[in-house]
Structure formats: structure tokens, C-alpha cells
Design an enzyme around this catalytic site. Structure first.
Site, PDB file in Angstrom:
ATOM      1  N   LYS A 126      36.088  43.556  31.826  1.00 54.30           N
ATOM      2  CA  LYS A 126      36.808  44.301  32.876  1.00 54.30           C
ATOM      3  C   LYS A 126      36.315  45.731  32.861  1.00 54.30           C
ATOM      4  CE  LYS A 126      39.919  43.490  36.003  1.00 54.30           C
ATOM      5  NZ  LYS A 126      40.314  42.235  36.662  1.00 54.30           N
ATOM      6  N   ASP A 166      38.186  44.514  41.988  1.00 55.42           N
ATOM      7  CA  ASP A 166      39.611  44.435  41.642  1.00 55.42           C
ATOM      8  C   ASP A 166      40.273  45.461  42.570  1.00 55.42           C
ATOM      9  OD1 ASP A 166      41.428  43.162  39.286  1.00 55.42           O
ATOM     10  OD2 ASP A 166      42.146  45.186  39.659  1.00 55.42           O
TER      11      ASP A 166
HETATM   12  O1  2IT Z   1      41.433  39.709  38.010  1.00 54.03           O
HETATM   13  C1  2IT Z   1      40.451  39.040  38.394  1.00 54.03           C
HETATM   14  O2  2IT Z   1      40.282  37.877  38.032  1.00 54.03           O
HETATM   15  C2  2IT Z   1      39.486  39.698  39.283  1.00 54.03           C
HETATM   16  N1  2IT Z   1      39.683  40.866  39.623  1.00 54.03           N
HETATM   17  C3  2IT Z   1      38.276  38.957  39.772  1.00 54.03           C
HETATM   18  C4  2IT Z   1      37.196  38.972  38.760  1.00 54.03           C
HETATM   19  C5  2IT Z   1      35.900  38.380  39.245  1.00 54.03           C
HETATM   20  O3  2IT Z   1      34.944  38.447  38.446  1.00 54.03           O
HETATM   21  O4  2IT Z   1      35.822  37.864  40.346  1.00 54.03           O
END
Ligand code: 2IT
Length: 450
Positions: A126, A166
Site C-alpha cells: 500500500k 485508492d
Molecule cells: O483497497 C484496495 O484493495 C484497493 N485500493 C485496490 C488495490 C488494487 O491493487 O487494485
């Protein structure tokens, strides 16, 4: 509770006291694992839990950008590469004023278990920044994204770490981030980011995927109760991409979304946000405006607006918090229970405080579905985007949607199976945590102690 488990939770609470959201998610996930740890003494011997709460790597970086008036601004960039044992790190970037190490770590930790639960080969990561996109011009957003990627590009790659969107990061930001990556690397490696535009390797259905997946998961829960979604009502929070996807699919299936919310309050539409395409698409208009308020919907469509309030006192068949973390606290959980609502379907990452979650799960007639399962359709279609990029192919809408549907059913089934196998009955929360944990545990045990 199992001594090893409670020692680890206590230790995390003590050593990470300055990271409340991270402590909260560790406690939530690990408290489901008691029967697993009891049955697998080898996990304690390998100190698996302490190893899992320590990110493989986490770093910050300086992001400097110049605004349209020529003033220089400095923000903090973050990336956590939490656990890569089952695949390249995968997870979104959040651009929001309140982003801090605790928020990035909680999201990264959740992402590990969510990604594992999808059964796809993706590890957990993340990132983000405390940059506030509200009120910024297009050119400022572009310069910020370029500067962000200048700092990050060395540490990511299609087989290394694959960021996505996100909150505050959508298709536009992904475009600028990819452009800068391509310029710096001098090659077209589009598998490095997901959520791209269709013109350079994006996948159909990715914008809809989180919302569609949430509704597919809800349909699994309803099938278990012998019920159908048609004609039912939904109280949602948020008005972003995820809520838009829920509205779109709910409209198609004949369910009615009654509420939306923003930082400013909530709106109640008795006819349903789902009563016309224009209303559903207006969520995207509001997002693009950068105002970050839901009142505009009430002004446009002449419905009631409740400033400074949350929609959790509303009567609906399904409660679907789809906005931010800790959106529902214990007091609000009590209101939900008083309204005799049977289905509490988390959608946003960690939308419920731990004591509210315990309270809701303690209600005899309530079914609680956890966000790491419900919202996993988003990252799943991101992984489908990676597959298409690496094979240089492009799947049709039907093909992606069908795969998404299959993945959501699999997530639901594996959660139910894991919960039953450990004698916990029909517990979707514990089942998701256990099923997610098991796969990572197995991979880490097989790969040696580090
Ligand atoms: O919280 C999540 O799963 C996302 N923001 C998407 C992450 C992604 O790699 O598509």
C-alpha cells in the site's frame, strides 16, 4: 485466549501505540486465528505472527511540487511492501490529507489478507501521500504525480510491486504516474500499475469491479438465507468510485440505494439513487468536481440533505459502509441493531471500529460480512489487468465480469469453508481472516525463516 496470540497482540499494542489504526487491524485479524494457532504449534515455533506484523519493507520519500502560482510545496510519500510471499506486492495509493504511517500500515496489513483470500498470486502492499487533491488544478495534480513517481519508480515493477488507485487516486492520476514511469524507465512496462485507461492496457470493468464484486458477494450471502436482492433497499456511505459501482449493479438488479454520504453529511433519496442512470452517473460528476461534498446531489435532485450526520439511523435491508475507515462506531452500531437490520455488509477498508464490530457480530439475527472479502473484487480485477498486460491480450467485458463473479463466489465459499472447518459455524469475518492467513502462512513456512 492462546498465550502466543495474546502476547503478540499485546506487544503490537505496546510497541505501536502511535499507530492506532494499525493496532486495530492486527487485533481484528489475529483475534480470529485462535483455533488455527492452537492446531498449528509450528507457527509459534517459527514466530510466524511477529514476522507477519513486521512489513518486509516500508519507506517514505520527499515529494516536491510547484503550484500554479509558482509556490513550492513538500509532501511525504509512502510505500509499504508488507508481504511478498505469495506474489508481487499489490495495493493502491491513497492521496489524502490525513495519510500517515498508521493508515498506510493498516491498509497494507489488510491488503495482505485480502489479496491472499482472492486465491490470486498477489502479495500485500500500500502507499500514498498526505497530499490533498481537493481544489488542485489539473496541472498541479499532474506535477504532483510526476514528482511522486520520480521518487518511487526504482522500487516498483510488474514482478516487484504493482501500485493502483485508492482514495484520491483514479484513472487520471494513474495516467500521469504511468507516463512518468515510462519516461524514466524508457520502456513500455504497463504491468507496473493497474487501473489504467483502456488505451494503454487498462481492463474493462476495473472501475466498476469493487462495487460489482461487493454486490456479487452480497448475493452469495442472500442465497444462503434463501433471499433475493431485487426490491431490497441499501443504505450506503460515500459517493466515490466504490459506491458508484454498487449503485450501477444495484440498479441493474432492481435494488434501491437510499443514501450517500460525504465529509459534509448525507443525502436520502426515497426514490433511490438507483432510479435513473443520470443519478448514478452524477456520483462521477461530483467526484470530478473536486468539491468533495454530497450536498450537490440534494441540490441537483431535490432530496433531503442532513449536514454533519451519518446515514446509520436509516432503515434499509442492507447497511453498506463504503466510505472511510471507522465510519461506524459502537453508538451507531446500536442504532443499526435497533432498526433490526439483518445484513451489515462492510465495503470500505475497516469501516467499523473493533468494538462496534464485536457488538454487531454479537447480535443474534445479524449477518456481518467483512470488507476484506466484500471489496476484494477491485484488487482481483487489478490482477486480471496484470494477466492481460503480461500476455498482451484484451478480455471482453463479459469475460472479465464472469471471472470477477467466479472469484467473488470462491472468496465467499472459502471463507464459509474455513470457518466451518475450525468449528466456528457460519462466521464470515473469522472465515475470511483464517482463509487469508492460511495461504500466507503456508508460503512463509515453505520459504524459510526470514
Ligand atoms: O483497497 C484496495 O484493495 C484497493 N485500493 C485496490 C488495490 C488494487 O491493487 O487494485
Amino acid at each position: 485466549m492462546n498465550a502466543y496470540l495474546s502476547n503478540v497482540i499485546e506487544r503490537v499494542n505496546r510497541d505501536h501505540a502511535t499507530e492506532p489504526e494499525f493496532c486495530q487491524t492486527v487485533e481484528e485479524v489475529f483475534s480470529s486465528l485462535e483455533p488455527v494457532i492452537e492446531q498449528h504449534p509450528e507457527y509459534e515455533k517459527a514466530d510466524l505472527l511477529n514476522r507477519m506484523v513486521e512489513p518486509e519493507r516500508m519507506f517514505t520519500f520527499r515529494v516536491v511540487w510547484t503550484d500554479d502560482q509558482g509556490a513550492v510545496h513538500t509532501n511525504t510519500g509512502y510505500r509499504v511492501q508488507f508481504n511478498g510471499s505469495i506474489g508481487p506486492y499489490k495495493g493502491g495509493l491513497r492521496f489524502q490529507r490525513n495519510v500517515n504511517p498508521s493508515i498506510i500500515k493498516f491498509l497494507g496489513f489488510e491488503q495482505c489478507f485480502k489479496n491472499s483470500l482472492t486465491s490470486l498470486p498477489i502479495g500485500g502492499g500500500k502507499g500514498g501521500s498526505d497530499f490533498d487533491p481537493a481544489g488542485k488544478s489539473e496541472a498541479e495534480i499532474m506535477r504532483f504525480c510526476q514528482s511522486y513517481m520520480q521518487a518511487l519508480y526504482r522500487y516498483i515493477g510488474p514482478d516487484v510491486d504493482v501500485p493502483a488507485g485508492d482514495m484520491g487516486v483514479g484513472g487520471r492520476e494513474i495516467g500521469y504516474l504511468f507516463g512518468e514511469y515510462r519516461r524514466l524507465k524508457g520502456c513500455f512496462e504497463n504491468g507496473v500499475l493497474t487501473g489504467k485507461d483502456l488505451s494503454f492496457g487498462g481492463s474493462l470493468i476495473r472501475p466498476e469491479a469493487t462495487g460489482y464484486g461487493a454486490v456479487y458477494y452480497l448475493q452469495c450471502v442472500l442465497a444462503h438465507e434463501g433471499e433475493d436482492i431485487a426490491g431490497k433497499t441499501i443504505a450506503c456511505s460515500g459517493f466515490g468510485n466504490v459506491t458508484w459501482g454498487i449503485c450501477k449493479k444495484a440498479r441493474e438488479l432492481g435494488a434501491k440505494v437510499l443514501t450517500l454520504s460525504g465529509p459534509d453529511g448525507y443525502i436520502y433519496d426515497p426514490d433511490g439513487v438507483t432510479s435513473s442512470d443520470e443519478k448514478v452517473e452524477y456520483l462521477r460528476v461530483m467526484r470530478a468536481s473536486g468539491h468533495d461534498r454530497v450536498k450537490d446531489y440534494a441540490d441537483k435532485f431535490g432530496v433531503d440533505y442532513y449536514p454533519g450526520k451519518k446515514p446509520w439511523g436509516v432503515k434499509a435491508d442492507f447497511i453498506m459502509p463504503s466510505a472511510v475507515q471507522n465510519d461506524v462506531d459502537r453508538e451507531q452500531a446500536k442504532r443499526i441493531a435497533q432498526n433490526h437490520i439483518k445484513y451489515y455488509i462492510e465495503v470500505a477498508n475497516m469501516p467499523t471500529t473493533n468494538d462496534a464490530l464485536a457488538y454487531l457480530m454479537g447480535q443474534p439475527d445479524m449477518i456481518v460480512a467483512p470488507s476484506k472479502a466484500v471489496n476484494a473484487g477491485g484488487v482481483s480485477v487489478s490482477c486480471l489487468e496484470m494477466s492481460q498486460n503480461s500476455e498482451h491480450i484484451f478480455w471482453s467485458e463479459e469475460e472479465v465480469d464472469q471471472r470477477l463473479h467466479e472469484i467473488m463466489v470462491k472468496i465467499y465459499n472459502s471463507s464459509v469453508e474455513a470457518s466451518e472447518r475450525y468449528g466456528l459455524g457460519y462466521n464470515l469475518v473469522a472465515g475470511a481472516n483464517i482463509a487469508g492467513f492460511e495461504r500466507i502462512a503456508r508460503a512463509m513456512m515453505a520459504q524459510g525463516i526470514f
